[in-house]
Design an enzyme around this catalytic site. Structure first.
Site, PDB file in Angstrom:
ATOM      1  N   GLU A  82      -0.231  -9.713   7.721  1.00  0.00           N
ATOM      2  CA  GLU A  82      -1.460  -9.590   8.519  1.00  0.00           C
ATOM      3  C   GLU A  82      -1.058  -9.729   9.997  1.00  0.00           C
ATOM      4  O   GLU A  82      -0.228 -10.562  10.352  1.00  0.00           O
ATOM      5  CB  GLU A  82      -2.445 -10.709   8.155  1.00  0.00           C
ATOM      6  N   LYS A 155     -10.656  -5.763   6.537  1.00  0.00           N
ATOM      7  CA  LYS A 155     -10.869  -7.124   6.019  1.00  0.00           C
ATOM      8  C   LYS A 155     -12.355  -7.377   5.787  1.00  0.00           C
ATOM      9  O   LYS A 155     -13.174  -7.232   6.706  1.00  0.00           O
ATOM     10  CB  LYS A 155     -10.299  -8.136   7.023  1.00  0.00           C
ATOM     11  N   CYS A 196      -5.693 -11.513   3.743  1.00  0.00           N
ATOM     12  CA  CYS A 196      -5.707 -12.962   3.938  1.00  0.00           C
ATOM     13  C   CYS A 196      -6.935 -13.671   3.341  1.00  0.00           C
ATOM     14  O   CYS A 196      -6.964 -13.912   2.141  1.00  0.00           O
ATOM     15  CB  CYS A 196      -5.547 -13.283   5.423  1.00  0.00           C
TER      16      CYS A 196
END
Ligand SMILES: NC(=O)CCC(=O)C(=O)O
Length: 324
Positions: A82, A155, A196
């Site tokens: 990331e 994300k 993440c």
């Protein structure tokens, strides 16, 4: 920089992806099944735990080089961290962002696409800040072995945390959230993507599992407050619950920066065991993935058959919304 190797063998198995995906339901996500032939069930994955600086060109060159080393060591799937082209900091996200629709003006996109084609490998391109229609996203691009963009994951779960005296960070103050799961057929199988904090939401991994993913890749930059306690635990449970591989890739730690990163890029197998994991320094992790382990685990312990849908049910909202 060092190389970390997991267990290695060299045997190659042949499998047609269509047979093992017959039962998956993919109405809502465009997967071009007709053209997908999975010719390996045993291959090497590389996790590039890169050190990230405030010089974008330096970050690109480092990543380009590590991808090359990975490919030279036989990796067919390379995963980046990331925010690998940009420090994980609100001061940098907007400045470093690129518009992937203007491919020629996006050095990050061009480098990844060229590297994937040149080495003939699949790249899960970590995440970088993306500008699109006036919004900033935390975005992961997946490139096929022909260098073409196969999927783009924005994300979904933005990382907002406030632990007084320890850590305060609000991604939602700067990023817009993605609104779609991302699962894509590649040369090395069906890949689900999360970034993440997305790993904290088991339903996303369940969705990928239900749709026939062989592996879920989570580029991540966990922090020092939560990383030690939960990072490994979540990877192992996502893999064990869904009986598939989970790969994570983090930037390396810079203890002097505002957001020191936990590191520990890891590959977990479908039994929930760790195949290989790094420390927090810059490293290239190379390990072998054997998809026959998925089959074996599901045969030995058929969780899917044991699931009691009349007592509890997993609802695929995304699918429902898309179905007329
Ligand atoms: N970059 C992130 O999403 C960090 C997530 C994290 O550290 C967590 O605890 O969740």
């Amino acid at each position: 920089m060092k190389l970390t190797f997991g267990n290695m063998t060299t045997e190659l198995n042949i499998l047609n992806i269509q047979t093992c995906l017959q039962n998956s339901n993919n109405d809502d996500i465009e997967l071009d099944m007709a053209n997908v032939v999975l010719d390996v069930t045993l291959f090497k994955i590389a996790l590039c735990q890169l050190s990230v600086t405030s010089e974008k060109n330096q970050n690109l060159a480092r990543a380009d080089n590590l991808i090359k080393v990975a490919a030279e060591n036989g990796a067919r799937l390379v995963v980046l961290p990331e925010m690998w082209n940009c420090p994980y900091s609100k001061d940098f996200f907007a400045k470093f962002a690129e518009d992937f629709d203007k491919e020629d003006a996006s050095p990050t996109f061009s480098m990844l696409s060229r590297a994937a084609a040149f080495h003939g490998i699949t790249i899960v391109g970590g995440s970088v800040p993306e500008w699109s229609n006036g919004h900033l996203y935390n975005t992961c691009c997946v490139f096929g072995a022909d260098g073409k963009l196969k999927a783009k994951h924005r994300k979904i779960h933005l990382f907002d945390i406030e632990i007084p005296g320890e850590i305060s960070f609000k991604e939602s103050e700067i990023f817009a959230a993605g609104d779609k799961p991302t699962i894509v057929d590649t040369e090395i199988g069906r890949v689900g993507v999360g970034i993440c904090h997305d790993i904290r939401f088991p339903e996303l991994a369940m969705l990928y599992g239900a749709k026939g993913a062989h592996i879920i890749c989570y580029p991540g930059a966990f922090n020092m407050s939560t990383g030690e306690l939960i990072w490994e635990l979540m990877q192992r449970i996502r893999a064990a619950d869904n009986q598939l591989f989970v790969a994570t890739c983090s930037p390396s730690r810079d203890s002097s920066c505002f957001y020191p990163i936990w590191g520990h890029s890891t590959l977990v197998g479908p039994f929930g065991g760790i195949t290989v994991s790094s420390g927090h320094e810059e490293t290239l992790v190379i390990a072998e993935i054997d998809y026959s382990q998925i089959e074996l685990q599901r045969k030995n312990l058929p969780l899917e058959k044991q699931m009691l849908g009349d007592i509890y049910q997993f609802v695929d909202k995304h699918n429902e919304e898309q179905t007329p």
